[in-house]
Design a protein around this motif. Sequence first.
Motif, mmCIF file in Angstrom:
data_model
loop_
_atom_site.group_PDB
_atom_site.id
_atom_site.type_symbol
_atom_site.label_atom_id
_atom_site.label_comp_id
_atom_site.label_asym_id
_atom_site.label_seq_id
_atom_site.Cartn_x
_atom_site.Cartn_y
_atom_site.Cartn_z
ATOM 1 N N ASN A 283 0.831 -1.204 0.000
ATOM 2 C CA ASN A 283 0.000 0.000 0.000
ATOM 3 C C ASN A 283 0.861 1.247 0.000
ATOM 4 O OD1 ASN A 283 -2.348 -1.520 0.206
ATOM 5 N ND2 ASN A 283 -2.245 -1.552 2.455
ATOM 6 N N ALA A 284 0.403 2.273 -0.669
ATOM 7 C CA ALA A 284 1.084 3.565 -0.584
ATOM 8 C C ALA A 284 0.826 4.145 0.792
ATOM 9 C CB ALA A 284 0.556 4.507 -1.660
ATOM 10 N N SER A 285 1.655 5.118 1.163
ATOM 11 C CA SER A 285 1.457 5.756 2.460
ATOM 12 C C SER A 285 0.049 6.317 2.548
ATOM 13 C CB SER A 285 2.477 6.889 2.625
ATOM 14 O OG SER A 285 2.297 7.510 3.863
ATOM 15 N N ALA A 286 -0.633 6.036 3.684
ATOM 16 C CA ALA A 286 -2.037 6.411 3.807
ATOM 17 C C ALA A 286 -2.193 7.919 3.768
ATOM 18 C CB ALA A 286 -2.589 5.874 5.127
ATOM 19 N N PRO A 287 -3.164 8.443 3.043
ATOM 20 C CA PRO A 287 -3.360 9.885 2.969
ATOM 21 C C PRO A 287 -3.958 10.427 4.257
ATOM 22 C CG PRO A 287 -5.127 8.757 1.813
ATOM 23 C CD PRO A 287 -4.135 7.695 2.225
ATOM 24 N N PHE A 288 -3.803 11.745 4.434
ATOM 25 C CA PHE A 288 -4.405 12.454 5.567
ATOM 26 C C PHE A 288 -5.886 12.576 5.252
ATOM 27 C CE2 PHE A 288 -3.655 16.533 8.298
ATOM 28 C CZ PHE A 288 -4.808 16.279 9.003
ATOM 29 N N SER A 289 -6.720 11.792 5.918
ATOM 30 C CA SER A 289 -8.141 11.737 5.599
ATOM 31 C C SER A 289 -8.979 12.397 6.667
ATOM 32 C CB SER A 289 -8.593 10.282 5.447
ATOM 33 O OG SER A 289 -9.996 10.204 5.333
ATOM 34 N N VAL A 290 -10.008 13.117 6.242
ATOM 35 C CA VAL A 290 -10.961 13.693 7.186
ATOM 36 C C VAL A 290 -12.294 12.967 7.106
ATOM 37 C CG1 VAL A 290 -9.923 15.972 7.200
ATOM 38 C CG2 VAL A 290 -11.665 15.444 5.498
ATOM 39 N N GLU A 291 -12.362 11.915 6.349
ATOM 40 C CA GLU A 291 -13.602 11.167 6.236
ATOM 41 C C GLU A 291 -13.749 10.242 7.432
ATOM 42 O OE1 GLU A 291 -13.567 9.236 2.487
ATOM 43 O OE2 GLU A 291 -13.235 11.081 1.367
ATOM 44 N N GLY A 292 -14.975 9.884 7.746
ATOM 45 C CA GLY A 292 -15.208 9.112 8.953
ATOM 46 C C GLY A 292 -15.517 7.661 8.737
ATOM 47 N N LEU A 311 -6.197 12.345 14.680
ATOM 48 C CA LEU A 311 -6.355 13.649 15.328
ATOM 49 C C LEU A 311 -7.832 13.867 15.586
ATOM 50 C CD1 LEU A 311 -5.379 16.431 16.238
ATOM 51 C CD2 LEU A 311 -5.405 17.148 13.836
ATOM 52 N N GLU A 312 -8.198 14.072 16.852
ATOM 53 C CA GLU A 312 -9.593 14.274 17.232
ATOM 54 C C GLU A 312 -9.818 15.726 17.644
ATOM 55 O OE1 GLU A 312 -10.577 9.761 18.852
ATOM 56 O OE2 GLU A 312 -10.679 11.456 20.246
ATOM 57 N N LEU A 313 -10.886 16.317 17.104
ATOM 58 C CA LEU A 313 -11.146 17.735 17.329
ATOM 59 C C LEU A 313 -12.622 17.979 17.610
ATOM 60 C CD1 LEU A 313 -9.147 19.050 14.230
ATOM 61 C CD2 LEU A 313 -8.367 19.129 16.612
ATOM 62 N N ASP A 314 -12.893 19.094 18.297
ATOM 63 C CA ASP A 314 -14.270 19.552 18.447
ATOM 64 C C ASP A 314 -14.809 19.964 17.070
ATOM 65 O OD1 ASP A 314 -14.637 19.110 21.114
ATOM 66 O OD2 ASP A 314 -14.137 21.143 21.760
ATOM 67 N N PRO A 315 -16.146 20.001 16.898
ATOM 68 C CA PRO A 315 -16.737 20.211 15.570
ATOM 69 C C PRO A 315 -16.239 21.438 14.812
ATOM 70 C CG PRO A 315 -18.422 19.493 17.102
ATOM 71 C CD PRO A 315 -17.178 19.720 17.916
ATOM 72 N N HIS A 316 -16.083 22.582 15.479
ATOM 73 C CA HIS A 316 -15.698 23.784 14.748
ATOM 74 C C HIS A 316 -14.262 23.693 14.239
ATOM 75 C CE1 HIS A 316 -14.567 24.429 18.927
ATOM 76 N NE2 HIS A 316 -13.738 25.389 18.567
ATOM 77 N N HIS A 317 -13.380 23.095 15.008
ATOM 78 C CA HIS A 317 -12.011 22.899 14.525
ATOM 79 C C HIS A 317 -11.965 21.844 13.425
ATOM 80 C CE1 HIS A 317 -10.353 24.758 18.420
ATOM 81 N NE2 HIS A 317 -10.007 25.539 17.418
ATOM 82 N N LEU A 318 -12.799 20.842 13.547
ATOM 83 C CA LEU A 318 -12.839 19.800 12.522
ATOM 84 C C LEU A 318 -13.289 20.386 11.184
ATOM 85 C CD1 LEU A 318 -12.434 16.778 12.021
ATOM 86 C CD2 LEU A 318 -14.827 16.426 12.660
ATOM 87 N N ARG A 319 -14.268 21.271 11.208
ATOM 88 C CA ARG A 319 -14.743 21.902 9.977
ATOM 89 C C ARG A 319 -13.637 22.758 9.343
ATOM 90 N NH1 ARG A 319 -19.593 22.351 13.019
ATOM 91 N NH2 ARG A 319 -19.019 24.456 13.714
ATOM 92 N N LEU A 320 -12.875 23.462 10.181
ATOM 93 C CA LEU A 320 -11.774 24.274 9.659
ATOM 94 C C LEU A 320 -10.742 23.407 8.942
ATOM 95 C CD1 LEU A 320 -11.066 26.779 12.594
ATOM 96 C CD2 LEU A 320 -11.997 27.327 10.328
ATOM 97 N N VAL A 321 -10.406 22.293 9.539
ATOM 98 C CA VAL A 321 -9.410 21.406 8.947
ATOM 99 C C VAL A 321 -9.928 20.787 7.660
ATOM 100 C CG1 VAL A 321 -8.091 19.277 9.315
ATOM 101 C CG2 VAL A 321 -8.296 20.954 11.148
ATOM 102 N N GLU A 322 -11.191 20.419 7.656
ATOM 103 C CA GLU A 322 -11.792 19.841 6.452
ATOM 104 C C GLU A 322 -11.748 20.814 5.278
ATOM 105 O OE1 GLU A 322 -15.695 18.897 7.798
ATOM 106 O OE2 GLU A 322 -15.178 16.848 8.380
#
Length: 351
Positions: A283-292, A311-322
Amino acid sequence: MDYDDALLAAELESLVEDTRVAGGDAHAHVVAFSGGVDSSLCAYLVHRAFGGDVTDVDGNVRARAYAAVGTSPSLPASQLAVARGVAEAIGIPLREVPTDEGAVPEYVANEGESCLHCKDELYATLRAVALDAETSFETSFESESSARRAPPATKKRVLLYNGTNLDDRFDETRLGLVSAKAHDVRSPLFATPKTRVRELARIAGLPNWNLAAAPCLRSRLAFGVPALKRTLADVEAAEDAVREILRVRPEENMRVRVLLRAPSPETTEKKRGGETEESPSSNASAPFSVEGAEDDAKRAAGSENGMPAALELDPHHLRLVEADASLREALREALARCGLEVVRTRAFASG
């Protein structure tokens, strides 16, 4: 749920009195302290009930009640700073006691019982330190004073306390409760729900009443990931970096969790044939995924540039990263410097 402040104040006074009555026969009262809201409220109750110094005939002084924080690689420096500040706000003396759970193989193995072994080490260490201090203090009394005291075998010289609340008692993952029972640790908040603990802490004026929970760094490791000093330090550095990049406030939640790297199919096949050397994953190196929906184990198996992490975040930070690829790249680079490869970003889960 809303609580009436007057009722909360009355409840707080009742808890202080209950604590005083339950522990009145002890000479020393030691709170297992972390700086979290639960142990902080416990420390407040014990200090209110038993605070103040005791002086012997030679002028030697000791505190009858104090908080003790176990210092080890599993305690972040930031949390130790919080503990110091909260203890000062309460007015309770704080002792920083080194613990050595890292020398216990079962703790390091991290196969589901690390919390039990950690708490065994903590409570045994705190009781030993307290008994040593109590014995040293007692030897300075005059013999006639000694004669009036009850024999050591018939009195409870030292009591230990923790911040276990009502919600904790129904959490089957908290094996530390088994240790607390074995060490006869008192829990003044055992009948108080977590939400009310925070409100009582607010009424008590504790500065951390609304801060996010901050369990030990070992809790960031998936079962099977060894709790090594270096790994714990990497997680601490990674969380410090995330906190700075995203400007995570003290009352907001965030975790960097190290995942267990599952063996690749090639490795599994070679082990079946009696070989133990890993072959490279296809497998190639796993991508940085924001999918659940992806399987963490599958992504962890594909990581090649460091220990796989979520990486676990509260909803507002998660939306920013997405929404921000440059932010994701900054996080990826920061965690890579800590020896971690982000393979998943997801919503915060307590623990």
